[in-house]
Design a protein around this motif. Structure first.
Motif, short mmCIF file in Angstrom:
data_model
loop_
_atom_site.label_atom_id
_atom_site.label_comp_id
_atom_site.label_asym_id
_atom_site.label_seq_id
_atom_site.Cartn_x
_atom_site.Cartn_y
_atom_site.Cartn_z
N THR A 21 -22.22 -12.22 -33.45
CA THR A 21 -23.41 -12.08 -34.29
C THR A 21 -23.45 -13.06 -35.46
O THR A 21 -24.49 -13.68 -35.70
CB THR A 21 -23.57 -10.62 -34.75
OG1 THR A 21 -23.74 -9.81 -33.58
CG2 THR A 21 -24.76 -10.46 -35.67
N THR A 25 -26.60 -16.45 -36.31
CA THR A 25 -27.41 -16.77 -37.48
C THR A 25 -26.99 -18.08 -38.15
O THR A 25 -27.77 -18.67 -38.87
CB THR A 25 -27.34 -15.63 -38.51
OG1 THR A 25 -25.97 -15.42 -38.87
CG2 THR A 25 -27.93 -14.35 -37.96
N ASP A 58 -31.20 1.27 -28.32
CA ASP A 58 -30.81 0.42 -29.46
C ASP A 58 -30.31 -0.95 -28.98
O ASP A 58 -30.68 -1.99 -29.54
CB ASP A 58 -29.74 1.08 -30.31
CG ASP A 58 -30.27 2.24 -31.14
OD1 ASP A 58 -31.51 2.40 -31.25
OD2 ASP A 58 -29.43 3.01 -31.67
N ASP A 61 -33.19 -3.01 -27.69
CA ASP A 61 -33.97 -3.51 -28.82
C ASP A 61 -33.30 -4.72 -29.48
O ASP A 61 -33.97 -5.69 -29.85
CB ASP A 61 -34.20 -2.41 -29.86
CG ASP A 61 -35.14 -1.32 -29.36
OD1 ASP A 61 -35.83 -1.52 -28.34
OD2 ASP A 61 -35.16 -0.24 -30.00
N GLU A 62 -31.98 -4.66 -29.63
CA GLU A 62 -31.25 -5.79 -30.22
C GLU A 62 -31.35 -7.01 -29.31
O GLU A 62 -31.53 -8.13 -29.78
CB GLU A 62 -29.78 -5.43 -30.45
CG GLU A 62 -29.56 -4.45 -31.58
CD GLU A 62 -29.94 -5.03 -32.95
OE1 GLU A 62 -29.77 -6.25 -33.18
OE2 GLU A 62 -30.43 -4.26 -33.79
N GLU A 64 -33.76 -7.63 -27.27
CA GLU A 64 -35.14 -8.10 -27.34
C GLU A 64 -35.35 -8.96 -28.59
O GLU A 64 -36.03 -10.00 -28.54
CB GLU A 64 -36.11 -6.93 -27.34
CG GLU A 64 -37.56 -7.37 -27.37
CD GLU A 64 -38.54 -6.22 -27.25
OE1 GLU A 64 -39.65 -6.47 -26.77
OE2 GLU A 64 -38.20 -5.09 -27.66
N HIS A 65 -34.77 -8.54 -29.70
CA HIS A 65 -34.87 -9.33 -30.93
C HIS A 65 -34.31 -10.74 -30.70
O HIS A 65 -34.93 -11.74 -31.08
CB HIS A 65 -34.12 -8.62 -32.05
CG HIS A 65 -34.03 -9.40 -33.32
ND1 HIS A 65 -35.10 -9.60 -34.15
CD2 HIS A 65 -32.99 -10.06 -33.86
CE1 HIS A 65 -34.72 -10.35 -35.17
NE2 HIS A 65 -33.44 -10.64 -35.01
N LEU A 66 -33.16 -10.82 -30.05
CA LEU A 66 -32.55 -12.12 -29.77
C LEU A 66 -33.39 -12.93 -28.78
O LEU A 66 -33.58 -14.14 -28.95
CB LEU A 66 -31.13 -11.94 -29.23
CG LEU A 66 -30.11 -11.45 -30.25
CD1 LEU A 66 -28.82 -11.02 -29.55
CD2 LEU A 66 -29.82 -12.54 -31.27
N ARG A 68 -36.58 -12.84 -28.29
CA ARG A 68 -37.77 -13.38 -28.96
C ARG A 68 -37.43 -14.62 -29.78
O ARG A 68 -38.19 -15.57 -29.83
CB ARG A 68 -38.39 -12.33 -29.87
CG ARG A 68 -39.22 -11.33 -29.13
CD ARG A 68 -40.00 -10.49 -30.13
NE ARG A 68 -40.33 -9.21 -29.55
CZ ARG A 68 -40.54 -8.12 -30.22
NH1 ARG A 68 -40.44 -8.11 -31.54
NH2 ARG A 68 -40.85 -7.00 -29.62
N GLN A 69 -36.27 -14.58 -30.45
CA GLN A 69 -35.85 -15.71 -31.26
C GLN A 69 -35.52 -16.93 -30.40
O GLN A 69 -35.85 -18.05 -30.77
CB GLN A 69 -34.59 -15.37 -32.06
CG GLN A 69 -34.82 -14.51 -33.27
CD GLN A 69 -33.52 -14.30 -34.01
OE1 GLN A 69 -32.48 -14.01 -33.41
NE2 GLN A 69 -33.57 -14.46 -35.32
#
Length: 144
Positions: A21, A25, A58, A61-62, A64-66, A68-69
């Motif tokens: 993680t 970033t 959960d 969802d995590e 999916e966040h990645l 999208r990025q």
């Protein structure tokens, strides 16, 4: 994981996500994010098989966040991105006995498995869609 060592697999996946993680970033390279996303999807699948829906959702969802990025990526030929996420989402939904919802979501925004370039992922999707439909029961087929 397939040998039934789900607790160990979950621990390894959680450690891997925690380790990757910060790299997601801090780096412009997408590989760390792709691998973290795939680890989240695998952890979601394990949680779904163990009937832990909150954890499964959960992790999805995590991922999916990645996705999208990062968009559609193919680091190490693993095909992580919105398309593969949609395929995994169906599988997780089926494992949680949420077949109808998973099927409806998949049909609302049709999944272009050709974008993955993988017959294995395409086959997995179609098998999971069939499983989703079978969870709904329906009439029995008769032969004539």
């Amino acid at each position: 994981m397939r040998a039934g060592a789900r607790r160990r697999a979950t621990a390894v996946l959680d450690a891997g996500v925690d380790e990757l993680t910060p790299a997601v970033t801090l780096s412009g390279d997408t590989l760390a994010g792709e691998m973290a996303g795939l680890m989240h999807l695998t952890a979601a699948h394990i949680a779904a098989r163990e009937q832990r829906p909150d954890q499964a959702h959960d992790h999805v969802d995590e991922a999916e966040h990645l996705a999208r990025q990062l968009g559609e990526q193919n680091g190490l030929r693993q095909h992580f991105g919105p398309t593969n996420l949609a395929v995994w989402r169906v599988g997780v939904g089926v494992e949680l006995s949420e077949g109808a919802r998973a099927y409806e979501e998949a049909m609302r925004l049709p999944i272009d498995v050709d974008a993955l370039g993988s017959r294995e992922r395409s086959s997995a999707l179609h098998l999971d869609l069939a499983r989703a439909l079978s969870q709904e029961g329906g009439g029995t087929a008769t032969s004539r």
